[in-house]
Write a protein that holds these residues in place. Structure first.
Motif, PDB file in Angstrom:
ATOM      1  N   ALA A   1      10.664   0.286  -5.690  1.00  0.00           N
ATOM      2  CA  ALA A   1      12.168   0.867  -5.790  1.00  0.00           C
ATOM      3  C   ALA A   1      12.641   1.193  -4.562  1.00  0.00           C
ATOM      4  O   ALA A   1      14.043   0.989  -4.538  1.00  0.00           O
ATOM      5  CB  ALA A   1      11.976   1.788  -7.119  1.00  0.00           C
ATOM      6  N   ALA A   2      12.289   2.077  -3.879  1.00  0.00           N
ATOM      7  CA  ALA A   2      12.786   2.476  -2.522  1.00  0.00           C
ATOM      8  C   ALA A   2      13.076   1.389  -1.604  1.00  0.00           C
ATOM      9  O   ALA A   2      14.239   1.349  -1.129  1.00  0.00           O
ATOM     10  CB  ALA A   2      11.959   3.522  -1.841  1.00  0.00           C
TER      11      ALA A   2
ATOM     12  N   VAL B   1       3.316   7.842  -2.308  1.00  0.00           N
ATOM     13  CA  VAL B   1       4.114   7.606  -3.701  1.00  0.00           C
ATOM     14  C   VAL B   1       3.345   6.634  -4.426  1.00  0.00           C
ATOM     15  O   VAL B   1       2.450   6.033  -3.819  1.00  0.00           O
ATOM     16  CB  VAL B   1       5.297   7.315  -3.176  1.00  0.00           C
ATOM     17  CG1 VAL B   1       6.409   8.187  -2.524  1.00  0.00           C
ATOM     18  CG2 VAL B   1       5.627   5.880  -2.538  1.00  0.00           C
ATOM     19  N   SER B   2       3.737   6.415  -5.311  1.00  0.00           N
ATOM     20  CA  SER B   2       3.049   5.106  -6.215  1.00  0.00           C
ATOM     21  C   SER B   2       3.820   3.712  -5.891  1.00  0.00           C
ATOM     22  O   SER B   2       4.852   3.645  -5.077  1.00  0.00           O
ATOM     23  CB  SER B   2       3.336   5.283  -7.734  1.00  0.00           C
ATOM     24  OG  SER B   2       4.818   5.073  -7.900  1.00  0.00           O
TER      25      SER B   2
ATOM     26  N   ALA C   1       9.026   2.941   1.857  1.00  0.00           N
ATOM     27  CA  ALA C   1       9.323   1.603   1.855  1.00  0.00           C
ATOM     28  C   ALA C   1       8.013   0.779   2.399  1.00  0.00           C
ATOM     29  O   ALA C   1       7.255   1.056   2.832  1.00  0.00           O
ATOM     30  CB  ALA C   1      10.609   0.979   2.580  1.00  0.00           C
ATOM     31  N   ASP C   2       7.948  -0.443   1.504  1.00  0.00           N
ATOM     32  CA  ASP C   2       6.989  -1.515   1.712  1.00  0.00           C
ATOM     33  C   ASP C   2       7.735  -2.697   1.753  1.00  0.00           C
ATOM     34  O   ASP C   2       7.894  -3.313   0.846  1.00  0.00           O
ATOM     35  CB  ASP C   2       5.851  -1.250   0.352  1.00  0.00           C
ATOM     36  CG  ASP C   2       4.767  -2.492   0.635  1.00  0.00           C
ATOM     37  OD1 ASP C   2       4.659  -3.085   1.822  1.00  0.00           O
ATOM     38  OD2 ASP C   2       3.845  -2.416  -0.170  1.00  0.00           O
TER      39      ASP C   2
END
Length: 234
Positions: free
Chosen positions: A154-155, A147-148, A133-134
């Motif tokens: 999205a996560a 990950v992109s 997550a971000d």
């Protein structure tokens, strides 16, 4: 044979205490409950608590990993083979035609087992999404760089939105089901704390001796080290 000469039916044998939930499983339940409550609170407050939110997420991930493996090597009634029921057993349960050999009066019934699996799946999804997550402020998950950006966003949306709501809903349903069983005279909370249920003599119990507890301790240590290693990747 006249009724007066017939032998009277033998009284049922008194129930005996049978170990259903081994100590590692009971500790897992208590630690997971504490961890999930702390995660919800820290995630809701945010701020400086996000650091602890991330650490708690890793700890819950270690607990889930432990439970997945313990469901294979743990006590008899903690194993997935006793929790996940086949379609015929579920069908008989829904129709009220269960058989003694189904063992549904001992561990989880089919609906309870399904609830356990659903919560485990959603918790794993929450932990997994949190790892990448971000929050677009100052915090990213330890696996974010693998990950992109679109995947991370999205996560994060799942983690803070639908995933969180789904988890809270499943927890609420689980609590209501436990309370309903308590009110109907089917005690669940006491046996989950003590590990024992009063059952007919001869009912097989879960092994819960020193060897099993040592095996659980080693497994817990391995899972904890795995979570620590993942956290160091960030």
């Amino acid at each position: 044979m006249s009724p007066s000469s017939a032998r009277p039916a033998s009284p049922p044998a008194p129930a005996v205490a049978v170990r259903v939930w081994d100590l590692p499983t009971r500790l897992f339940h208590l630690l997971l409950l504490s961890g999930v409550v702390a995660l919800v609170v820290s995630g809701q407050i945010g701020g400086d608590l996000i650091v602890w939110h991330m650490r708690l997420g890793l700890a819950v991930g270690a607990l889930l990993l432990f439970r997945l493996v313990w469901g294979v090597v743990g006590g008899r009634w903690s194993r997935w083979s006793r929790i996940v029921r086949g379609p015929l057993t579920v069908w008989r349960y829904l129709r009220g035609r269960t058989r003694p050999e189904d063992g549904l009066e001992i561990g989880h019934n089919p609906l309870g087992g399904g609830s356990v699996l659903a919560m485990m799946a959603v918790l794993l999804a929450q932990v997994g999404s949190g790892l990448v997550a971000d929050d677009e402020i100052a915090t990213t998950g330890p696996l974010y760089r693998f990950v992109s950006g679109d995947t991370a966003l999205a996560a994060t949306a799942w983690h803070t939105g639908d995933g969180k709501r789904l988890l809270l809903g499943l927890i609420a349903l689980h609590v209501l089901a436990v309370l309903a069983h308590q009110l109907r005279g089917h005690a669940l909370i006491g046996p989950m704390l003590s590990g024992d249920r009063w059952l007919p003599p001869g009912t097989p119990g879960s092994a819960d001796g020193a060897a099993e507890r040592l095996r659980a301790l080693v497994l817990a240590a391995v899972c904890g080290l795995a979570a620590w290693w993942v956290g160091r990747l960030g």
